[in-house]
Motif scaffolding. Sequence first.
Motif, PDB file in Angstrom:
ATOM      1  N   GLY A  99      -2.106 -16.086 -43.146  1.00 40.77           N
ATOM      2  CA  GLY A  99      -0.649 -16.124 -43.191  1.00 40.77           C
ATOM      3  C   GLY A  99      -0.192 -16.459 -44.594  1.00 40.77           C
ATOM      4  O   GLY A  99      -0.990 -16.537 -45.535  1.00 40.77           O
ATOM      5  N   THR A 100       1.083 -16.658 -44.759  1.00 35.08           N
ATOM      6  CA  THR A 100       1.661 -16.893 -46.080  1.00 35.08           C
ATOM      7  C   THR A 100       1.620 -18.370 -46.455  1.00 35.08           C
ATOM      8  O   THR A 100       1.983 -19.239 -45.656  1.00 35.08           O
ATOM      9  N   VAL A 101       1.160 -18.631 -47.679  1.00 30.74           N
ATOM     10  CA  VAL A 101       1.222 -19.974 -48.263  1.00 30.74           C
ATOM     11  C   VAL A 101       2.429 -19.997 -49.198  1.00 30.74           C
ATOM     12  O   VAL A 101       2.541 -19.142 -50.080  1.00 30.74           O
ATOM     13  N   SER A 102       3.339 -20.933 -48.986  1.00 25.44           N
ATOM     14  CA  SER A 102       4.552 -20.952 -49.807  1.00 25.44           C
ATOM     15  C   SER A 102       4.760 -22.317 -50.451  1.00 25.44           C
ATOM     16  O   SER A 102       4.253 -23.348 -49.977  1.00 25.44           O
ATOM     17  N   LEU A 103       5.527 -22.286 -51.533  1.00 28.67           N
ATOM     18  CA  LEU A 103       5.767 -23.485 -52.332  1.00 28.67           C
ATOM     19  C   LEU A 103       7.156 -23.412 -52.942  1.00 28.67           C
ATOM     20  O   LEU A 103       7.588 -22.357 -53.413  1.00 28.67           O
ATOM     21  N   ASP A 104       7.869 -24.540 -52.905  1.00 33.32           N
ATOM     22  CA  ASP A 104       9.140 -24.690 -53.606  1.00 33.32           C
ATOM     23  C   ASP A 104       9.104 -26.062 -54.255  1.00 33.32           C
ATOM     24  O   ASP A 104       9.104 -27.091 -53.580  1.00 33.32           O
ATOM     25  N   CYS A 105       9.036 -26.072 -55.583  1.00 34.15           N
ATOM     26  CA  CYS A 105       8.840 -27.328 -56.318  1.00 34.15           C
ATOM     27  C   CYS A 105       9.868 -27.431 -57.436  1.00 34.15           C
ATOM     28  O   CYS A 105      10.097 -26.462 -58.171  1.00 34.15           O
ATOM     29  N   SER A 106      10.498 -28.594 -57.569  1.00 38.69           N
ATOM     30  CA  SER A 106      11.490 -28.783 -58.627  1.00 38.69           C
ATOM     31  C   SER A 106      11.424 -30.207 -59.163  1.00 38.69           C
ATOM     32  O   SER A 106      10.978 -31.137 -58.479  1.00 38.69           O
ATOM     33  N   SER A 107      11.878 -30.336 -60.393  1.00 36.53           N
ATOM     34  CA  SER A 107      11.906 -31.640 -61.054  1.00 36.53           C
ATOM     35  C   SER A 107      13.269 -31.824 -61.704  1.00 36.53           C
ATOM     36  O   SER A 107      13.727 -30.956 -62.454  1.00 36.53           O
ATOM     37  N   HIS A 108      13.929 -32.942 -61.371  1.00 33.99           N
ATOM     38  CA  HIS A 108      15.253 -33.191 -61.936  1.00 33.99           C
ATOM     39  C   HIS A 108      15.519 -34.697 -61.942  1.00 33.99           C
ATOM     40  O   HIS A 108      15.185 -35.405 -60.991  1.00 33.99           O
ATOM     41  N   ASP A 109      16.094 -35.163 -63.027  1.00 39.65           N
ATOM     42  CA  ASP A 109      16.464 -36.580 -63.158  1.00 39.65           C
ATOM     43  C   ASP A 109      15.313 -37.518 -62.828  1.00 39.65           C
ATOM     44  O   ASP A 109      15.486 -38.563 -62.182  1.00 39.65           O
ATOM     45  N   GLY A 110      14.099 -37.142 -63.223  1.00 37.81           N
ATOM     46  CA  GLY A 110      12.937 -37.987 -63.007  1.00 37.81           C
ATOM     47  C   GLY A 110      12.396 -37.971 -61.592  1.00 37.81           C
ATOM     48  O   GLY A 110      11.516 -38.767 -61.261  1.00 37.81           O
ATOM     49  N   ILE A 111      12.918 -37.081 -60.744  1.00 42.42           N
ATOM     50  CA  ILE A 111      12.472 -37.000 -59.352  1.00 42.42           C
ATOM     51  C   ILE A 111      11.817 -35.629 -59.116  1.00 42.42           C
ATOM     52  O   ILE A 111      12.369 -34.589 -59.490  1.00 42.42           O
ATOM     53  N   LEU A 112      10.643 -35.639 -58.506  1.00 41.18           N
ATOM     54  CA  LEU A 112       9.950 -34.414 -58.139  1.00 41.18           C
ATOM     55  C   LEU A 112      10.115 -34.186 -56.641  1.00 41.18           C
ATOM     56  O   LEU A 112       9.893 -35.092 -55.838  1.00 41.18           O
ATOM     57  N   GLU A 113      10.497 -32.976 -56.261  1.00 41.97           N
ATOM     58  CA  GLU A 113      10.599 -32.610 -54.856  1.00 41.97           C
ATOM     59  C   GLU A 113       9.792 -31.340 -54.628  1.00 41.97           C
ATOM     60  O   GLU A 113       9.896 -30.382 -55.401  1.00 41.97           O
ATOM     61  N   MET A 114       8.982 -31.318 -53.567  1.00 38.58           N
ATOM     62  CA  MET A 114       8.126 -30.165 -53.325  1.00 38.58           C
ATOM     63  C   MET A 114       7.975 -29.917 -51.824  1.00 38.58           C
ATOM     64  O   MET A 114       7.620 -30.825 -51.072  1.00 38.58           O
ATOM     65  N   LYS A 115       8.243 -28.686 -51.433  1.00 40.43           N
ATOM     66  CA  LYS A 115       8.050 -28.248 -50.046  1.00 40.43           C
ATOM     67  C   LYS A 115       6.883 -27.282 -50.014  1.00 40.43           C
ATOM     68  O   LYS A 115       6.835 -26.314 -50.769  1.00 40.43           O
ATOM     69  N   THR A 116       5.921 -27.552 -49.132  1.00 38.42           N
ATOM     70  CA  THR A 116       4.771 -26.667 -48.993  1.00 38.42           C
ATOM     71  C   THR A 116       4.647 -26.215 -47.551  1.00 38.42           C
ATOM     72  O   THR A 116       4.935 -26.975 -46.621  1.00 38.42           O
ATOM     73  N   GLU A 117       4.211 -24.963 -47.378  1.00 34.23           N
ATOM     74  CA  GLU A 117       3.942 -24.423 -46.051  1.00 34.23           C
ATOM     75  C   GLU A 117       2.526 -23.878 -46.035  1.00 34.23           C
ATOM     76  O   GLU A 117       2.182 -22.981 -46.816  1.00 34.23           O
ATOM     77  N   ILE A 118       1.707 -24.427 -45.151  1.00 34.60           N
ATOM     78  CA  ILE A 118       0.286 -24.077 -45.060  1.00 34.60           C
ATOM     79  C   ILE A 118       0.046 -23.437 -43.693  1.00 34.60           C
ATOM     80  O   ILE A 118       0.370 -24.037 -42.666  1.00 34.60           O
ATOM     81  N   PRO A 119      -0.518 -22.221 -43.641  1.00 33.91           N
ATOM     82  CA  PRO A 119      -0.685 -21.532 -42.359  1.00 33.91           C
ATOM     83  C   PRO A 119      -1.826 -22.115 -41.520  1.00 33.91           C
ATOM     84  O   PRO A 119      -2.720 -22.792 -42.034  1.00 33.91           O
ATOM     85  N   VAL A 120      -1.790 -21.816 -40.222  1.00 32.28           N
ATOM     86  CA  VAL A 120      -2.833 -22.245 -39.299  1.00 32.28           C
ATOM     87  C   VAL A 120      -4.160 -21.588 -39.686  1.00 32.28           C
ATOM     88  O   VAL A 120      -4.205 -20.423 -40.074  1.00 32.28           O
ATOM     89  N   GLY A 121      -5.239 -22.347 -39.599  1.00 31.77           N
ATOM     90  CA  GLY A 121      -6.558 -21.812 -39.894  1.00 31.77           C
ATOM     91  C   GLY A 121      -7.067 -22.143 -41.269  1.00 31.77           C
ATOM     92  O   GLY A 121      -8.156 -21.721 -41.656  1.00 31.77           O
ATOM     93  N   THR A 122      -6.275 -22.905 -42.024  1.00 31.51           N
ATOM     94  CA  THR A 122      -6.715 -23.274 -43.370  1.00 31.51           C
ATOM     95  C   THR A 122      -6.250 -24.691 -43.677  1.00 31.51           C
ATOM     96  O   THR A 122      -5.443 -25.270 -42.945  1.00 31.51           O
ATOM     97  N   GLU A 123      -6.755 -25.269 -44.740  1.00 32.42           N
ATOM     98  CA  GLU A 123      -6.306 -26.572 -45.210  1.00 32.42           C
ATOM     99  C   GLU A 123      -6.233 -26.535 -46.721  1.00 32.42           C
ATOM    100  O   GLU A 123      -6.857 -25.695 -47.367  1.00 32.42           O
ATOM    101  N   ALA A 124      -5.457 -27.455 -47.280  1.00 33.30           N
ATOM    102  CA  ALA A 124      -5.188 -27.407 -48.711  1.00 33.30           C
ATOM    103  C   ALA A 124      -5.414 -28.748 -49.380  1.00 33.30           C
ATOM    104  O   ALA A 124      -5.157 -29.809 -48.797  1.00 33.30           O
ATOM    105  N   ASP A 125      -5.910 -28.677 -50.609  1.00 33.10           N
ATOM    106  CA  ASP A 125      -5.869 -29.811 -51.520  1.00 33.10           C
ATOM    107  C   ASP A 125      -4.609 -29.631 -52.357  1.00 33.10           C
ATOM    108  O   ASP A 125      -4.467 -28.622 -53.067  1.00 33.10           O
ATOM    109  N   ILE A 126      -3.688 -30.572 -52.242  1.00 34.94           N
ATOM    110  CA  ILE A 126      -2.399 -30.462 -52.918  1.00 34.94           C
ATOM    111  C   ILE A 126      -2.356 -31.421 -54.100  1.00 34.94           C
ATOM    112  O   ILE A 126      -2.715 -32.602 -53.982  1.00 34.94           O
ATOM    113  N   TYR A 127      -1.907 -30.913 -55.234  1.00 34.55           N
ATOM    114  CA  TYR A 127      -1.768 -31.720 -56.445  1.00 34.55           C
ATOM    115  C   TYR A 127      -0.278 -31.856 -56.765  1.00 34.55           C
ATOM    116  O   TYR A 127       0.441 -30.857 -56.867  1.00 34.55           O
TER     117      TYR A 127
END
Length: 411
Positions: A341-369
């Motif tokens: 399936g699709t692996v997606s990412l939305d990551c932003s940095s503003h005013d010293g704050i990092l925000e990140m949304k990740t979507e990981i499909p069934v059947g796999t696992e991720a090492d996230i940095y």
Amino acid sequence: MLPWISICGGSRIPGNTNCPQIEKLGWLETTQLMFSSVAAGYDIRSWIPKIMGDMRDAQVRPEDAEGVSMEADSRKYPGFAFDKFENRETEEPGFVPGIAPEFFRIGGLFKDPNWGGACVMTPWYYYREYGDVNILRQNFGLMQSYVDHLERRSVNGVLKKYAQMGEWGQLNENIPAALVAACAFYQQAVTLSGITGILGNIQEEEHYREMALQKFLAAVEERGCHLPSGEVGLKQVFHALASNGENDMVYRMVMNPTAPSCRHHVKQGLATLPEFWNYTELWNGFGRFRNHAMMGHVKEWLCRFVLGIRPLEPGYKKLQIKPYLQKEITRIEGSVFTVHGTVSLDCSSHDGILEMKTEIPVGTEADIYLPFAEGKCCYLDGTEYMGYKKSQQGYIKLSAITSGIYRWSVK
């Protein structure tokens, strides 16, 4: 610009074809050099095995090399200039030509390890992308015969006066074809060794050399961070730099405001990728093709090293998500197709704050940095998250994250 190269390059037809204003033949180098770029957006599990069958059919067999002349029949062999070329096989067993299916050979443009060597690299990339070991088993004889052929033609590991295309599309450079061929030969021999290990359950090892990297960086700086490489070297340039932590250098090359660079193409109003950096110049009276898969390797860099989504195990059974942010890149958003399936990412940095949304499909696992700085805390869905380890280059590592949608923040 980038999606159109895949459509033009063969997603609707059973082979990867070339310039329509000159000829449309199945040139093989694109199947390996652009594999990861195309696979990031398309499911090519039916397409590539078909091309591998074409390569097996085109490989010179011992009985082909016995010198028996073929019938001089222009109806049976349309386009073959019987008055100009020998009407028999001129290459030795194991040789793989630059195009497949090999309807005919173009004199001076049919022999090069970056083209024929696709018989080694393309199934390897397919295995890494989809985790299907059968592609290696089915084509092992093809790969082994080809590398053995290169070994016989080499002198102390150097293919002298062998490669005909060399660094195709280079600008204001004169990179020796023998150097490009030797690098390709080395890469294919090492890859074949690894494939042999996989088929025999022996672990493959990879090595990087810091001295070579530093010389490489100096050479890039000397050229003003431009991209003079042709389609063969450009993929290796991006991968060698980015995989060794030099994303900043790749960014400077891609975003260089002056030619040759990807940014300059966009500034000139191009909506598709040309075949050559100097696309405005004529070649033997013909205009240069302006919708080509060549030079599209920047997409692989964007997917694998900017989004930072890449497989850690064949078939994305395990993957890595490691976004690349810096002062000029404060937000990245995108996705990569995988067999799960699709692996997606939305990551932003503003005013010293990092925000990140990740979507990981069934059947796999991720090492996230996650980009991280001392004195900050990590949060998952608003709750402080402590299950991380500090990593190098300003990241923290979150290991073995299973399928799901996650909202991370660092502040």
